[in-house]
Design a protein around this motif. Structure first.
Motif, mmCIF file in Angstrom:
data_model
loop_
_atom_site.group_PDB
_atom_site.id
_atom_site.type_symbol
_atom_site.label_atom_id
_atom_site.label_comp_id
_atom_site.label_asym_id
_atom_site.label_seq_id
_atom_site.Cartn_x
_atom_site.Cartn_y
_atom_site.Cartn_z
ATOM 1 N N LYS A 90 0.836 -1.212 0.000
ATOM 2 C CA LYS A 90 0.000 0.000 0.000
ATOM 3 C C LYS A 90 0.863 1.251 0.000
ATOM 4 O O LYS A 90 0.666 2.176 -0.787
ATOM 5 N N GLU A 91 1.849 1.271 0.893
ATOM 6 C CA GLU A 91 2.736 2.436 0.983
ATOM 7 C C GLU A 91 3.514 2.605 -0.324
ATOM 8 O O GLU A 91 3.694 3.710 -0.822
ATOM 9 N N LEU A 92 3.974 1.469 -0.867
ATOM 10 C CA LEU A 92 4.809 1.552 -2.076
ATOM 11 C C LEU A 92 4.027 2.111 -3.266
ATOM 12 O O LEU A 92 4.516 2.963 -4.005
ATOM 13 N N TYR A 93 2.793 1.637 -3.433
ATOM 14 C CA TYR A 93 1.994 2.170 -4.543
ATOM 15 C C TYR A 93 1.627 3.642 -4.279
ATOM 16 O O TYR A 93 1.578 4.447 -5.202
ATOM 17 N N THR A 94 1.393 3.968 -3.026
ATOM 18 C CA THR A 94 1.070 5.364 -2.716
ATOM 19 C C THR A 94 2.254 6.255 -3.071
ATOM 20 O O THR A 94 2.106 7.287 -3.734
ATOM 21 N N GLU A 95 3.462 5.836 -2.650
ATOM 22 C CA GLU A 95 4.671 6.635 -2.961
ATOM 23 C C GLU A 95 4.848 6.791 -4.462
ATOM 24 O O GLU A 95 5.213 7.866 -4.957
ATOM 25 N N LEU A 96 4.578 5.717 -5.195
ATOM 26 C CA LEU A 96 4.760 5.768 -6.650
ATOM 27 C C LEU A 96 3.822 6.799 -7.279
ATOM 28 O O LEU A 96 4.232 7.625 -8.092
ATOM 29 N N ILE A 97 2.565 6.756 -6.883
ATOM 30 C CA ILE A 97 1.595 7.697 -7.457
ATOM 31 C C ILE A 97 1.942 9.133 -7.069
ATOM 32 O O ILE A 97 1.851 10.055 -7.875
ATOM 33 N N VAL A 98 2.376 9.314 -5.822
ATOM 34 C CA VAL A 98 2.755 10.665 -5.391
ATOM 35 C C VAL A 98 3.914 11.158 -6.260
ATOM 36 O O VAL A 98 3.926 12.289 -6.758
ATOM 37 N N SER A 99 4.888 10.284 -6.479
ATOM 38 C CA SER A 99 6.044 10.679 -7.270
ATOM 39 C C SER A 99 5.631 11.014 -8.716
ATOM 40 O O SER A 99 6.089 12.010 -9.281
ATOM 41 N N ILE A 100 4.737 10.226 -9.289
ATOM 42 C CA ILE A 100 4.280 10.520 -10.656
ATOM 43 C C ILE A 100 3.529 11.853 -10.674
ATOM 44 O O ILE A 100 3.760 12.700 -11.537
ATOM 45 N N SER A 101 2.652 12.028 -9.698
ATOM 46 C CA SER A 101 1.829 13.250 -9.720
ATOM 47 C C SER A 101 2.648 14.511 -9.479
ATOM 48 O O SER A 101 2.254 15.598 -9.890
ATOM 49 N N LYS A 102 3.809 14.358 -8.845
ATOM 50 C CA LYS A 102 4.674 15.533 -8.641
ATOM 51 C C LYS A 102 5.365 15.929 -9.938
ATOM 52 O O LYS A 102 5.808 17.057 -10.098
ATOM 53 N N ASN A 103 5.533 14.970 -10.837
ATOM 54 C CA ASN A 103 6.284 15.227 -12.061
ATOM 55 C C ASN A 103 5.419 15.479 -13.280
ATOM 56 O O ASN A 103 5.793 16.225 -14.169
ATOM 57 N N ILE A 104 4.270 14.820 -13.327
ATOM 58 C CA ILE A 104 3.476 14.880 -14.560
ATOM 59 C C ILE A 104 2.132 15.541 -14.280
ATOM 60 O O ILE A 104 1.388 15.091 -13.403
ATOM 61 N N PRO A 105 1.811 16.611 -15.002
ATOM 62 C CA PRO A 105 0.516 17.252 -14.751
ATOM 63 C C PRO A 105 -0.627 16.307 -15.114
ATOM 64 O O PRO A 105 -0.535 15.579 -16.112
ATOM 65 N N SER A 106 -1.678 16.327 -14.323
ATOM 66 C CA SER A 106 -2.770 15.368 -14.561
ATOM 67 C C SER A 106 -3.402 15.586 -15.940
ATOM 68 O O SER A 106 -3.929 14.648 -16.536
ATOM 69 N N GLU A 107 -3.323 16.811 -16.492
ATOM 70 C CA GLU A 107 -3.898 17.058 -17.829
ATOM 71 C C GLU A 107 -3.194 16.246 -18.905
ATOM 72 O O GLU A 107 -3.739 16.016 -19.976
ATOM 73 N N ALA A 108 -1.951 15.846 -18.630
ATOM 74 C CA ALA A 108 -1.222 15.072 -19.653
ATOM 75 C C ALA A 108 -1.597 13.589 -19.626
ATOM 76 O O ALA A 108 -1.230 12.829 -20.512
ATOM 77 N N ILE A 109 -2.310 13.196 -18.591
ATOM 78 C CA ILE A 109 -2.656 11.775 -18.462
ATOM 79 C C ILE A 109 -3.904 11.469 -19.290
ATOM 80 O O ILE A 109 -4.977 12.009 -19.031
ATOM 81 N N HIS A 110 -3.748 10.616 -20.249
ATOM 82 C CA HIS A 110 -4.913 10.215 -21.049
ATOM 83 C C HIS A 110 -5.778 9.236 -20.276
ATOM 84 O O HIS A 110 -7.004 9.323 -20.265
ATOM 85 N N SER A 111 -5.117 8.272 -19.609
ATOM 86 C CA SER A 111 -5.866 7.234 -18.907
ATOM 87 C C SER A 111 -4.942 6.490 -17.949
ATOM 88 O O SER A 111 -3.721 6.481 -18.134
ATOM 89 N N ILE A 112 -5.555 5.898 -16.957
ATOM 90 C CA ILE A 112 -4.829 4.992 -16.057
ATOM 91 C C ILE A 112 -5.548 3.650 -16.132
ATOM 92 O O ILE A 112 -6.775 3.605 -16.036
ATOM 93 N N SER A 113 -4.805 2.592 -16.329
ATOM 94 C CA SER A 113 -5.458 1.284 -16.245
ATOM 95 C C SER A 113 -4.671 0.376 -15.314
ATOM 96 O O SER A 113 -3.472 0.573 -15.106
ATOM 97 N N PHE A 114 -5.372 -0.571 -14.767
ATOM 98 C CA PHE A 114 -4.733 -1.498 -13.832
ATOM 99 C C PHE A 114 -5.407 -2.858 -13.931
ATOM 100 O O PHE A 114 -6.538 -2.980 -14.385
ATOM 101 N N GLY A 115 -4.663 -3.880 -13.531
ATOM 102 C CA GLY A 115 -5.227 -5.222 -13.623
ATOM 103 C C GLY A 115 -4.461 -6.176 -12.721
ATOM 104 O O GLY A 115 -3.339 -5.889 -12.303
ATOM 105 N N PRO A 116 -5.057 -7.297 -12.426
ATOM 106 C CA PRO A 116 -4.432 -8.244 -11.494
ATOM 107 C C PRO A 116 -3.372 -9.110 -12.175
ATOM 108 O O PRO A 116 -3.342 -9.235 -13.398
ATOM 109 N N LEU A 117 -2.523 -9.708 -11.363
ATOM 110 C CA LEU A 117 -1.556 -10.691 -11.856
ATOM 111 C C LEU A 117 -2.285 -12.013 -12.065
ATOM 112 O O LEU A 117 -2.836 -12.567 -11.112
#
Ligand code: SF4
Length: 340
Positions: free
Chosen positions: A240-267
């Protein structure tokens, strides 16, 4: 360094084959009839071949563009996928290719024109619909771009079709040709992501997450649409912490307007495929984790899957609008269902 290139007789004189061959002046060139005679040979060892793969230049005749499985998409009415290559320079432990093929050689289908023709045909047939074409099911779309030039070729094919979207799925940090062409409105460069500590042990030979974020940032600043792909979601200590840190790091670098989509799926792996991969790497940390049999698939328990999906969806929705978050579920782990 590639030291052997197999070439189908039929494409020997193709300018694209000649160009690719010219990039490996020291390679041994071996003429073959059809790529399957090398690629599908029995008793090959994927793991050993992965150490020094050959290139196979071939022509693809059938199944160039295929409908994507149900449950897969990023908002388009119709979804298709295709691969101009089989196999990959990276070596991700969850990659379904290692369970699907017995050869790790790189097959490059050089008849790009036939891929283009089918894409155009689909676009004309369903001209009223939003269509998404996913590139890179059996490979990483950009990792060998400097050799294949595929994106460079295929991008302009999409320009007359604004309702048609091309997704280019990758882990590559290389930026060409995106730095030398203007970003089209209908192309997404989609990066496969997971927390660095997980990627460090699973994404062998692939660029670090930091390098991927740097590339995404650069492309976003140049006006490219960015896709964030968390597929497969990987379970582990402190996930949980690791994914949270990752998203925080992405959001600090990339403006949300540049994001077309986010997708996720299980292993998830089909059972037979899992057994094949497990035989190659029985001690790998991925397989010593809580993966269990669920009917015909091997996966984390439903409880873990649901908890991860819920948590990550919440994280993503702190960053972008819910309307561009997509959960994709399929039976295998791949560049399409993944990941890359
Ligand atoms: S998961 Fe994707 S990037 Fe990794 S080895 Fe497979 S095709 Fe390449």
């Amino acid at each position: 360094m590639v030291d052997t290139i197999y070439v189908e007789e039929e494409v020997l004189e193709h300018p694209r084959a000649k160009l690719i061959i010219s990039k490996f002046p020291l390679a041994r060139i071996i003429e073959i009839d059809r790529f399957g005679e090398v690629f599908n040979k029995r008793n090959q060892n994927f793991k050993i071949q992965k150490i020094n793969p050959a290139i196979i230049l071939a022509k693809k005749y059938k199944k160039l563009i295929l409908p994507a499985p149900d449950g897969f998409g990023i908002g388009g009415k119709r979804n298709y996928y295709f691969s101009h290559m089989y196999n990959c320079i990276y070596d991700c432990r969850y990659c379904f290719l290692q369970g699907m093929y017995s050869s790790a050689n790189y097959v490059i289908f050089i008849n790009f024109e036939d891929f283009a023709e089918q894409i155009i045909q689909i676009n004309k047939e369903f001209s009223k619909d939003n269509i998404t074409f996913f590139s890179g099911y059996d490979c990483d779309s950009l990792a060998l771009e400097n050799i294949t030039g595929f994106l460079d070729y295929i991008l302009p094919i999409f320009s007359p079709y604004p309702k048609s979207m091309l997704e280019v799925r990758t882990k590559s940090a290389k930026l060409k040709p995106m730095t030398i062409v203007s970003p089209p409105d209908n192309c997404i460069i989609a990066y496969s992501l997971m927390p660095q500590i997980m990627s460090g042990v699973l994404d062998h030979k692939a660029p670090s997450i930091d390098r991927r974020i740097k590339s995404m940032t650069d492309l976003a600043n140049r006006g490219w649409k960015i896709g964030l792909r968390f597929d497969p979601l990987i379970y582990g200590k402190n996930w949980k912490e690791l994914y949270t840190e990752l998203i925080v790091s992405i959001s600090k670098n990339i403006p949300s307007e540049a994001i077309h989509s986010i997708s996720f799926g299980p292993l998830r792996f089909p059972r037979a495929m899992f057994q094949k991969i497990f035989k190659l790497y029985p001690d790998d940390i991925l397989f010593t984790g809580p993966i269990t049999q669920r009917g015909s698939i091997m996966a984390y328990s439903e409880e873990i899957e649901n908890e991860m999906a819920l948590h990550c969806r919440q994280l993503f929705s702190n960053f972008v609008s819910d309307s561009i978050i997509f959960q994709c579920v399929s039976e295998g782990s791949s560049n399409l269902s993944d990941q890359v």
